[in-house]
Design a protein around this motif. Structure first.
Motif, short mmCIF file in Angstrom:
data_model
loop_
_atom_site.label_atom_id
_atom_site.label_comp_id
_atom_site.label_asym_id
_atom_site.label_seq_id
_atom_site.Cartn_x
_atom_site.Cartn_y
_atom_site.Cartn_z
N LEU A 82 0.84 -1.20 0.00
CA LEU A 82 0.00 0.00 0.00
C LEU A 82 0.87 1.25 0.00
N HIS A 83 0.57 2.17 -0.88
CA HIS A 83 1.37 3.40 -1.00
C HIS A 83 0.50 4.51 -1.59
N GLN A 84 1.02 5.73 -1.50
CA GLN A 84 0.43 6.87 -2.21
C GLN A 84 1.35 7.20 -3.37
N GLY B 51 -2.58 -0.58 -3.53
CA GLY B 51 -1.51 -1.54 -3.75
C GLY B 51 -2.05 -2.81 -4.38
N ILE B 52 -1.14 -3.71 -4.70
CA ILE B 52 -1.52 -4.99 -5.30
C ILE B 52 -1.11 -6.10 -4.34
N ASP B 53 -2.11 -6.84 -3.85
CA ASP B 53 -1.82 -7.91 -2.88
C ASP B 53 -1.25 -9.14 -3.54
N LEU C 62 -5.20 -8.56 -7.56
CA LEU C 62 -6.07 -8.10 -6.47
C LEU C 62 -5.58 -6.73 -6.00
N PHE C 63 -6.40 -5.73 -6.28
CA PHE C 63 -6.06 -4.32 -6.04
C PHE C 63 -6.72 -3.90 -4.73
N ARG C 64 -5.91 -3.37 -3.82
CA ARG C 64 -6.45 -2.97 -2.52
C ARG C 64 -6.47 -1.44 -2.42
N LEU D 93 -0.04 6.25 -16.13
CA LEU D 93 0.25 7.52 -16.81
C LEU D 93 0.18 8.62 -15.77
N ARG D 94 1.21 9.47 -15.80
CA ARG D 94 1.35 10.49 -14.77
C ARG D 94 1.81 11.81 -15.35
N VAL D 95 1.31 12.89 -14.83
CA VAL D 95 1.90 14.20 -15.08
C VAL D 95 2.87 14.41 -13.92
O1 LIG Z 1 -0.28 -2.30 -10.55
C1 LIG Z 1 -1.21 -1.55 -10.25
O2 LIG Z 1 -2.36 -1.79 -10.55
C2 LIG Z 1 -0.92 -0.30 -9.44
C3 LIG Z 1 0.46 0.21 -9.65
C4 LIG Z 1 0.75 1.41 -8.79
O3 LIG Z 1 0.03 1.72 -7.89
C5 LIG Z 1 1.93 2.24 -9.05
O4 LIG Z 1 2.73 1.91 -9.93
O5 LIG Z 1 2.09 3.26 -8.37
#
Ligand SMILES: O=C(O)CCC(=O)C(=O)O
Ligand SMILES: [Fe+2]
Length: 200
Positions: free
Chosen positions: A116-118, A174-176, A139-141, A196-198
């Protein structure tokens, strides 16, 4: 193409059909050749289980000196450009006004996870992070805007797109686990997640 809202995350199930998914994988092949996946190390010295690389003007990296965006792959070359097909998904779902400058590519092999992260290394949180899932189910948490508290989980399948923006932009996620071999999209199995990120 179901649409789900979960804690502010806008989840588009099956946004990409099989043909579009296969085209995206084809567009990633030259990128993975010129900017190979590497295994990132967190600032505390732990190896992450995913392998990653990026496309775009900037790529996200982590090593002992910290998390950051930088203009070169750890091996020194510039990152390849983000393919148009990937940008088109952003233009449709996130914004036609500004393109992302980073496409982070995460590869999840057997037994990988992401804690889990921001996502908070970007300069301006008014832009969403758009995530594209390809390959094996994961599995996306989803947690909260601060660490801890109750969480909810959802399986992401190949072709799903998640928009993490607005009030949920800094929500923990996060991904469990990954159901290795559940999809035939990648010949050797596994999952690719594109975000995708700015960044700047
Ligand atoms: O793999 C995912 O679905 C999330 C990936 C993610 O949260 C990230 O790369 O920051
Ligand atoms: Fe993330």
């Amino acid at each position: 193409m179901a649409r789900l809202l979960l804690r502010g995350f806008d989840i588009r199930k099956a946004w990409l059909d099989g043909t579009a998914q296969a085209q995206l994988i084809d567009s990633l092949r030259p990128i993975l050749k010129s900017a190979p996946l590497f295994r990132p190390v967190t600032p505390s010295g732990k190896e992450m289980s995913v392998r990653m690389t990026s496309a775009g003007a900037l790529g996200w990296v982590t090593d002992k000196t910290g998390y950051r965006y930088q203009a070169q792959h750890p091996k020194g070359m510039d990152w390849p450009a983000i393919p148009d097909q990937i940008l088109d998904i952003w233009r449709d779902l996130a914004s036609p006004d500004r393109d992302p400058d980073c496409c982070l590519i995460n590869y999840y092999g057997e037994g990988t996870r992401m804690g889990l992260h921001q996502d908070k290394d970007e300069a301006d949180f008014s832009w969403p992070v758009l995530s594209i899932s390809l390959g094996d189910d994961a599995l996306f948490r989803i947690g909260n805007q601060t660490r801890g508290g109750k969480t909810e989980s959802i399986w992401l399948n190949s072709g799903d797109v998640v928009i993490m923006g607005g009030p949920a932009r800094l929500t923990y996620h996060g991904i469990d686990r990954v159901r290795f071999g559940s999809s035939k999209l990648l010949p050797k199995g596994g999952r690719i997640n594109l975000t995708l990120r700015v960044a700047r």
